[in-house]
Design a protein around this motif. Structure first.
Motif, PDB file in Angstrom:
ATOM      1  N   ALA A 273       5.365   5.708  -4.957  1.00 21.54           N
ATOM      2  CA  ALA A 273       5.440   7.319  -3.926  1.00 21.54           C
ATOM      3  C   ALA A 273       4.868   6.906  -2.395  1.00 21.54           C
ATOM      4  N   HIS A 274       4.577   5.552  -2.605  1.00 20.26           N
ATOM      5  CA  HIS A 274       3.806   4.558  -1.236  1.00 20.26           C
ATOM      6  C   HIS A 274       2.425   6.009  -0.875  1.00 20.26           C
ATOM      7  N   THR A 275       2.122   6.280  -2.122  1.00 19.20           N
ATOM      8  CA  THR A 275       0.432   6.746  -1.873  1.00 19.20           C
ATOM      9  C   THR A 275      -0.927   6.014  -2.090  1.00 19.20           C
TER      10      THR A 275
ATOM     11  N   LYS B 153       0.859   6.384   3.187  1.00 20.51           N
ATOM     12  CA  LYS B 153       0.826   5.088   3.362  1.00 20.51           C
ATOM     13  C   LYS B 153       1.064   5.073   4.483  1.00 20.51           C
ATOM     14  N   GLY B 154       0.639   5.677   5.838  1.00 18.82           N
ATOM     15  CA  GLY B 154       1.471   5.340   7.246  1.00 18.82           C
ATOM     16  C   GLY B 154       0.614   6.662   8.457  1.00 18.82           C
ATOM     17  N   LYS B 155       1.311   7.216   7.054  1.00 22.83           N
ATOM     18  CA  LYS B 155       0.669   8.761   7.560  1.00 22.83           C
ATOM     19  C   LYS B 155      -0.564   9.927   7.298  1.00 22.83           C
ATOM     20  N   GLN B 156      -0.758  10.232   7.906  1.00 23.32           N
ATOM     21  CA  GLN B 156      -1.848  10.914   7.983  1.00 23.32           C
ATOM     22  C   GLN B 156      -2.073  12.218   7.090  1.00 23.32           C
ATOM     23  N   GLN B 157      -0.384  13.385   6.845  1.00 26.56           N
ATOM     24  CA  GLN B 157       0.124  14.439   5.925  1.00 26.56           C
ATOM     25  C   GLN B 157       0.289  14.095   5.003  1.00 26.56           C
TER      26      GLN B 157
END
Length: 189
Positions: free
Chosen positions: A182-184, A106-110
């Motif tokens: 995992a905040h995914t 979440k909040g990231k590209q990779q």
């Protein structure tokens, strides 16, 4: 005006959130491929000790040292398929690639190694664990070493897996327990 804004919101949600069917098909593909790969060391070890019998996935029938080695080999294969492969393939396992999905942080590209390890190893294999082949093998060895019964752990895993599926189906953001840990999230690409 109200109808347009609802349609726009619905369109923006489905643009990133995959349908339950696509996610289930990706899961089924990964479950099948992962199960076959993880079962290979068990089948080989079992055949060495019981060449006349059919293969079963119970490492407790093997000598303890062989059971440990077999589990270690299966764990390496599981980590390669469920952690290294999605890291190398930008958040995609083979099932997710076929269904045009990917795991993102979440909040990231990779997606990071840390997030994948928390999601795939701690969340899916250790905590939820009832539907992946590697989890029962791991807990068979734990029970083998401690002399405890497997049934309690199995029931806990089933309950957590059902809770995770309920989260996936009935929450707005369609995240399972392992995604929350995992905040995914899984998104359509």
């Amino acid at each position: 005006m109200n109808t347009i804004s609802l349609r726009q919101k619905a369109g923006s949600i489905t643009a990133h959130s995959p349908s339950h069917i696509r996610r289930f098909v990706a899961f089924a593909i990964d479950w099948y491929l992962g199960s076959i790969l993880v079962s290979l060391p068990v089948s080989i070890a079992y055949y060495q000790y019981f060449p006349q019998q059919s293969t079963i996935l119970d490492i407790r029938v093997l000598p303890f040292t062989s059971a440990c080695i077999t589990l270690f080999a299966s764990l390496i294969i599981a980590c390669l398929y469920y952690v290294v492969l999605p890291y190398r393939m930008n958040g995609q396992t083979l099932g997710k690639k076929l269904m045009k999905l990917r795991i993102t942080e979440k909040g990231k590209q990779q997606i990071s190694w840390r997030a994948l390890c928390i999601r795939q190893i701690i969340g899916i294999i250790v905590i939820e664990g009832s539907v992946y082949t590697i989890s029962p093998l791991f807990f068979q060895l734990v029970c083998f070493a401690s002399g405890q019964m497997l049934s309690t752990i199995t029931y806990i895993h089933y309950a957590l897996t059902i809770a995770s599926i309920a989260c996936l189906l009935f929450t707005k953001n369609r995240c399972a327990i392992h995604d929350y840990l995992a905040h995914t999230q899984v998104e359509a690409i």
